[in-house]
Design an enzyme around this catalytic site. Structure first.
Site, PDB file in Angstrom:
ATOM      1  N   ALA A 198      -5.309  -3.762   1.374  1.00 55.69           N
ATOM      2  CA  ALA A 198      -5.803  -4.046   2.722  1.00 55.69           C
ATOM      3  C   ALA A 198      -4.637  -3.908   3.693  1.00 55.69           C
ATOM      4  O   ALA A 198      -3.656  -4.639   3.594  1.00 55.69           O
ATOM      5  CB  ALA A 198      -6.401  -5.443   2.800  1.00 55.69           C
TER       6      ALA A 198
ATOM      7  N   ALA B 276       0.815  -1.216   0.000  1.00 52.12           N
ATOM      8  CA  ALA B 276       0.000   0.000   0.000  1.00 52.12           C
ATOM      9  C   ALA B 276       0.849   1.267   0.000  1.00 52.12           C
ATOM     10  O   ALA B 276       0.449   2.284  -0.568  1.00 52.12           O
ATOM     11  CB  ALA B 276      -0.938  -0.009   1.204  1.00 52.12           C
ATOM     12  N   TYR B 277       2.006   1.216   0.622  1.00 49.27           N
ATOM     13  CA  TYR B 277       2.851   2.405   0.712  1.00 49.27           C
ATOM     14  C   TYR B 277       3.372   2.835  -0.659  1.00 49.27           C
ATOM     15  O   TYR B 277       3.603   4.014  -0.899  1.00 49.27           O
ATOM     16  CB  TYR B 277       4.017   2.129   1.670  1.00 49.27           C
TER      17      TYR B 277
ATOM     18  N   HIS C 241       3.569   0.407  12.651  1.00 49.45           N
ATOM     19  CA  HIS C 241       3.744   0.281  11.201  1.00 49.45           C
ATOM     20  C   HIS C 241       2.432   0.552  10.455  1.00 49.45           C
ATOM     21  O   HIS C 241       2.416   1.232   9.428  1.00 49.45           O
ATOM     22  CB  HIS C 241       4.278  -1.119  10.878  1.00 49.45           C
TER      23      HIS C 241
ATOM     24  N   ASP D 115       0.637  -5.240  15.905  1.00 56.41           N
ATOM     25  CA  ASP D 115       1.056  -4.864  17.253  1.00 56.41           C
ATOM     26  C   ASP D 115       2.003  -3.669  17.290  1.00 56.41           C
ATOM     27  O   ASP D 115       2.421  -3.251  18.366  1.00 56.41           O
ATOM     28  CB  ASP D 115       1.745  -6.061  17.924  1.00 56.41           C
TER      29      ASP D 115
ATOM     30  N   ILE E 206      -3.934  -4.139   7.603  1.00 57.07           N
ATOM     31  CA  ILE E 206      -4.566  -4.669   8.809  1.00 57.07           C
ATOM     32  C   ILE E 206      -3.675  -4.372  10.006  1.00 57.07           C
ATOM     33  O   ILE E 206      -2.470  -4.645   9.985  1.00 57.07           O
ATOM     34  CB  ILE E 206      -4.826  -6.181   8.654  1.00 57.07           C
TER      35      ILE E 206
END
Length: 156
Positions: free
Chosen positions: A80, A56-57, A88, A85, A82
């Site tokens: 997508a 995506a970046y 990022h 933890d 998601i």
């Protein structure tokens, strides 16, 4: 007052779809929805080009190059991201959203943000057509309508 509305016909439109390789099981459903929406609204499959982005970046740069090429009436960006933890997620989702918006504003070519940003895989799957409609189709319909509305704005 004059009310100007656009129609949802893609008969003479040329679109690019950019999709990410990450989370491809989800993104593939978004692409299917986008392609189906384009064709169901009069678009021809040969007027739809599909580019695969690593993630995506990287999508905004690819979208910018495609917009500057002058070959496309609109670009649909699908992916997508998601939440995990770490932070990022925030950098990738924010960078993609800002870059896609800036591409559209700087080039004048409509560019759809069809990148899912969810907390869970289940949420992403639901938005990819399992439960809550297909966001790839919705992004494509938004671009068909936007292109047709922009064509109705008088040129100075």
């Amino acid at each position: 007052m004059n009310r100007i509305e656009a129609h949802l016909l893609a008969t003479d439109l040329k679109f690019a779809i950019i999709s990410t390789r990450w989370n491809h099981l989800i993104v593939d459903r978004l692409v299917e929805g986008a392609e189906l929406a384009f064709v169901q609204h009069g678009g021809r499959s040969e007027n739809l080009d599909h580019y695969l982005s690593p993630g995506a970046y990287e999508v905004p740069l690819i979208a910018r190059k495609l917009a500057e090429s002058g070959r496309y009436d609109a670009i649909v960006c699908l992916g997508a991201v998601i939440k995990g933890d770490t932070d990022h997620y925030d950098f990738v989702a924010g960078g993609a959203a800002n870059g896609i918006l800036n591409t559209s504003l700087h080039t004048g070519v409509p560019v759809a943000f069809g990148v899912l940003t969810t907390d869970t895989v289940e949420q992403a799957l639901n938005r990819a057509g399992i439960k809550a409609g297909n966001k790839g189709a919705e992004a494509t319909l938004a671009m068909i309508e936007t292109v047709n509305l922009l064509r109705q704005i008088p040129q100075s």
